[in-house]
Design a protein around this motif. Sequence first.
Motif, PDB file in Angstrom:
ATOM      1  N   PRO A   1       0.656  -1.449   0.208  1.00  0.00           N
ATOM      2  CA  PRO A   1       0.091  -0.133  -0.476  1.00  0.00           C
ATOM      3  C   PRO A   1       0.956   1.386   0.114  1.00  0.00           C
ATOM      4  CG  PRO A   1       0.033  -1.010   2.541  1.00  0.00           C
ATOM      5  CD  PRO A   1       0.613  -1.844   1.265  1.00  0.00           C
ATOM      6  N   ASP A   2       2.124   1.409   0.471  1.00  0.00           N
ATOM      7  CA  ASP A   2       2.671   2.489   0.569  1.00  0.00           C
ATOM      8  C   ASP A   2       4.101   2.309  -0.313  1.00  0.00           C
ATOM      9  OD1 ASP A   2       4.296   1.027   2.117  1.00  0.00           O
ATOM     10  OD2 ASP A   2       5.172   1.894   3.504  1.00  0.00           O
ATOM     11  N   GLY A   3       4.795   1.887  -1.209  1.00  0.00           N
ATOM     12  CA  GLY A   3       5.035   1.499  -2.307  1.00  0.00           C
ATOM     13  C   GLY A   3       5.601   0.104  -2.809  1.00  0.00           C
ATOM     14  N   ASN A   4       6.801   0.053  -3.309  1.00  0.00           N
ATOM     15  CA  ASN A   4       7.034  -1.152  -3.967  1.00  0.00           C
ATOM     16  C   ASN A   4       8.496  -0.492  -4.571  1.00  0.00           C
ATOM     17  OD1 ASN A   4       7.762   0.282  -6.532  1.00  0.00           O
ATOM     18  ND2 ASN A   4       4.985   0.102  -7.089  1.00  0.00           N
ATOM     19  N   ARG A   5       9.123  -1.871  -5.257  1.00  0.00           N
ATOM     20  CA  ARG A   5      10.267  -2.347  -5.411  1.00  0.00           C
ATOM     21  C   ARG A   5      11.016  -0.822  -5.758  1.00  0.00           C
ATOM     22  NH1 ARG A   5      14.261  -3.409  -9.120  1.00  0.00           N
ATOM     23  NH2 ARG A   5      15.687  -5.543  -8.690  1.00  0.00           N
ATOM     24  N   LEU A   6       9.929  -0.134  -6.897  1.00  0.00           N
ATOM     25  CA  LEU A   6      10.599   0.950  -7.653  1.00  0.00           C
ATOM     26  C   LEU A   6      10.705   1.863  -6.370  1.00  0.00           C
ATOM     27  CD1 LEU A   6       8.875   0.853 -10.980  1.00  0.00           C
ATOM     28  CD2 LEU A   6      10.761   0.041 -10.374  1.00  0.00           C
ATOM     29  N   THR A   7      10.358   2.452  -5.356  1.00  0.00           N
ATOM     30  CA  THR A   7      10.378   2.219  -4.431  1.00  0.00           C
ATOM     31  C   THR A   7      11.328   2.505  -3.580  1.00  0.00           C
ATOM     32  OG1 THR A   7       8.311   2.233  -2.931  1.00  0.00           O
ATOM     33  CG2 THR A   7       8.223   4.189  -4.709  1.00  0.00           C
ATOM     34  N   ILE A   8      11.434   1.693  -3.280  1.00  0.00           N
ATOM     35  CA  ILE A   8      12.461   0.798  -1.767  1.00  0.00           C
ATOM     36  C   ILE A   8      13.642   0.543  -1.879  1.00  0.00           C
ATOM     37  CG2 ILE A   8      12.249  -1.185  -1.858  1.00  0.00           C
ATOM     38  CD1 ILE A   8      12.036  -1.041   1.225  1.00  0.00           C
ATOM     39  N   VAL A   9      13.921   0.192  -3.643  1.00  0.00           N
ATOM     40  CA  VAL A   9      15.432  -0.350  -3.880  1.00  0.00           C
ATOM     41  C   VAL A   9      16.084   1.104  -3.991  1.00  0.00           C
ATOM     42  CG1 VAL A   9      16.632  -1.072  -5.645  1.00  0.00           C
ATOM     43  CG2 VAL A   9      15.358  -2.433  -5.590  1.00  0.00           C
ATOM     44  N   PRO A  10      16.058   2.717  -4.564  1.00  0.00           N
ATOM     45  CA  PRO A  10      16.384   3.409  -5.227  1.00  0.00           C
ATOM     46  C   PRO A  10      17.209   4.217  -3.768  1.00  0.00           C
ATOM     47  CG  PRO A  10      14.677   3.265  -6.629  1.00  0.00           C
ATOM     48  CD  PRO A  10      14.622   2.542  -5.151  1.00  0.00           C
ATOM     49  N   SER A  11      15.867   4.022  -2.039  1.00  0.00           N
ATOM     50  CA  SER A  11      16.329   4.726  -1.159  1.00  0.00           C
ATOM     51  C   SER A  11      17.501   3.462  -0.431  1.00  0.00           C
ATOM     52  CB  SER A  11      14.997   4.512  -0.371  1.00  0.00           C
ATOM     53  OG  SER A  11      13.438   5.687   0.110  1.00  0.00           O
ATOM     54  N   LEU A  12      17.181   2.760  -0.824  1.00  0.00           N
ATOM     55  CA  LEU A  12      18.473   1.419  -0.135  1.00  0.00           C
ATOM     56  C   LEU A  12      19.909   1.896  -0.601  1.00  0.00           C
ATOM     57  CD1 LEU A  12      16.724  -2.106  -0.130  1.00  0.00           C
ATOM     58  CD2 LEU A  12      17.736  -0.484   1.896  1.00  0.00           C
ATOM     59  N   ARG A  13      19.760   1.762  -2.115  1.00  0.00           N
ATOM     60  CA  ARG A  13      20.522   2.200  -2.895  1.00  0.00           C
ATOM     61  C   ARG A  13      21.680   3.740  -2.778  1.00  0.00           C
ATOM     62  NH1 ARG A  13      20.253  -3.172  -3.258  1.00  0.00           N
ATOM     63  NH2 ARG A  13      19.493  -3.240  -5.392  1.00  0.00           N
ATOM     64  N   ARG A  14      20.878   4.685  -1.961  1.00  0.00           N
ATOM     65  CA  ARG A  14      21.583   6.087  -1.677  1.00  0.00           C
ATOM     66  C   ARG A  14      21.939   5.933  -0.256  1.00  0.00           C
ATOM     67  NH1 ARG A  14      16.412   7.870  -4.182  1.00  0.00           N
ATOM     68  NH2 ARG A  14      15.309   7.929  -1.924  1.00  0.00           N
ATOM     69  N   ARG A  15      21.184   5.261   0.575  1.00  0.00           N
ATOM     70  CA  ARG A  15      22.354   4.874   1.746  1.00  0.00           C
ATOM     71  C   ARG A  15      23.060   3.864   2.056  1.00  0.00           C
ATOM     72  NH1 ARG A  15      16.458   5.739   2.160  1.00  0.00           N
ATOM     73  NH2 ARG A  15      16.066   7.142   4.013  1.00  0.00           N
ATOM     74  N   GLY A  16      23.598   3.450   0.395  1.00  0.00           N
ATOM     75  CA  GLY A  16      24.834   2.685   0.506  1.00  0.00           C
ATOM     76  C   GLY A  16      24.709   0.482   0.629  1.00  0.00           C
ATOM     77  N   ARG A  17      23.142   0.511   0.254  1.00  0.00           N
ATOM     78  CA  ARG A  17      22.891  -1.186   0.767  1.00  0.00           C
ATOM     79  C   ARG A  17      22.751  -1.713  -0.604  1.00  0.00           C
ATOM     80  NH1 ARG A  17      23.820  -3.280   6.045  1.00  0.00           N
ATOM     81  NH2 ARG A  17      22.192  -4.165   5.662  1.00  0.00           N
ATOM     82  N   ALA A  18      23.734  -2.177  -0.983  1.00  0.00           N
ATOM     83  CA  ALA A  18      23.068  -2.976  -2.189  1.00  0.00           C
ATOM     84  C   ALA A  18      22.383  -4.874  -1.728  1.00  0.00           C
ATOM     85  CB  ALA A  18      24.699  -3.266  -2.258  1.00  0.00           C
ATOM     86  N   ILE A  19      21.354  -5.213  -1.119  1.00  0.00           N
ATOM     87  CA  ILE A  19      21.115  -6.027  -1.131  1.00  0.00           C
ATOM     88  C   ILE A  19      19.999  -6.843  -1.978  1.00  0.00           C
ATOM     89  CG2 ILE A  19      19.312  -7.255   0.944  1.00  0.00           C
ATOM     90  CD1 ILE A  19      19.852  -5.319   2.637  1.00  0.00           C
ATOM     91  N   PRO A  20      19.977  -7.567  -3.123  1.00  0.00           N
ATOM     92  CA  PRO A  20      19.073  -8.325  -3.865  1.00  0.00           C
ATOM     93  C   PRO A  20      17.724  -7.618  -3.152  1.00  0.00           C
ATOM     94  CG  PRO A  20      20.777  -9.490  -3.284  1.00  0.00           C
ATOM     95  CD  PRO A  20      21.547  -8.280  -2.046  1.00  0.00           C
ATOM     96  N   VAL A  21      17.102  -7.784  -4.483  1.00  0.00           N
ATOM     97  CA  VAL A  21      15.298  -7.398  -4.320  1.00  0.00           C
ATOM     98  C   VAL A  21      14.467  -7.917  -4.870  1.00  0.00           C
ATOM     99  CG1 VAL A  21      13.881  -5.665  -3.307  1.00  0.00           C
ATOM    100  CG2 VAL A  21      15.976  -5.119  -2.778  1.00  0.00           C
ATOM    101  N   PRO A  22      14.005  -8.739  -4.900  1.00  0.00           N
ATOM    102  CA  PRO A  22      13.825  -9.223  -6.374  1.00  0.00           C
ATOM    103  C   PRO A  22      11.935  -9.150  -5.689  1.00  0.00           C
ATOM    104  CG  PRO A  22      14.444 -10.936  -4.596  1.00  0.00           C
ATOM    105  CD  PRO A  22      15.197  -9.848  -4.678  1.00  0.00           C
ATOM    106  N   ALA A  23      11.322  -8.751  -6.265  1.00  0.00           N
ATOM    107  CA  ALA A  23      10.000  -8.535  -7.058  1.00  0.00           C
ATOM    108  C   ALA A  23       9.028  -9.759  -6.545  1.00  0.00           C
ATOM    109  CB  ALA A  23       9.221  -7.136  -7.309  1.00  0.00           C
ATOM    110  N   ARG A  24       8.134 -10.489  -5.705  1.00  0.00           N
ATOM    111  CA  ARG A  24       7.072 -10.879  -5.484  1.00  0.00           C
ATOM    112  C   ARG A  24       5.527 -10.710  -5.989  1.00  0.00           C
ATOM    113  NH1 ARG A  24       4.608 -15.115  -2.031  1.00  0.00           N
ATOM    114  NH2 ARG A  24       3.526 -13.698  -0.223  1.00  0.00           N
ATOM    115  N   PRO A  25       4.888 -11.796  -6.557  1.00  0.00           N
ATOM    116  CA  PRO A  25       2.968 -11.083  -7.347  1.00  0.00           C
ATOM    117  C   PRO A  25       3.308 -11.665  -6.007  1.00  0.00           C
ATOM    118  CG  PRO A  25       3.659 -13.046  -8.365  1.00  0.00           C
ATOM    119  CD  PRO A  25       5.242 -12.820  -7.754  1.00  0.00           C
ATOM    120  N   GLY A  26       1.483 -10.417  -5.427  1.00  0.00           N
ATOM    121  CA  GLY A  26       0.544 -11.091  -4.373  1.00  0.00           C
ATOM    122  C   GLY A  26      -0.196 -12.510  -4.775  1.00  0.00           C
TER     123      GLY A  26
END
Length: 92
Positions: free
Chosen positions: A55-80
């Motif tokens: 409801p408050d975002g998706n991979r396209l919003t969280i991944v850039p936030s992680l990358r800006r903070r130096g976190r290179a964790i893999p983030v695959p998306a899964r359908p509901g």
Amino acid sequence: MRILLVEDDASSALLSRSVVERAGFAVDVATTTQAGLPCAMVTDYDVIVLDLGLPDGNRLTIVPSLRRRGRAIPVPARPGPTERASPVPAAP
């Protein structure tokens, strides 16, 4: 291996967590991207699995936030449960 599962549907989160833990992995669950992002900043996850329909975002919003903070964790998306899988652009 430690996994962060970001899933807003309680039934899906419970089932996913159970299956993954039985496979021998440690799993933390967050119900929103807002709750998941702080977890990802303080814990060294091997992977973060995101529901595509949060409801408050998706991979396209969280991944850039992680990358800006130096976190290179893999983030695959899964359908509901009612969504079909579709290609998701790779993170920069």
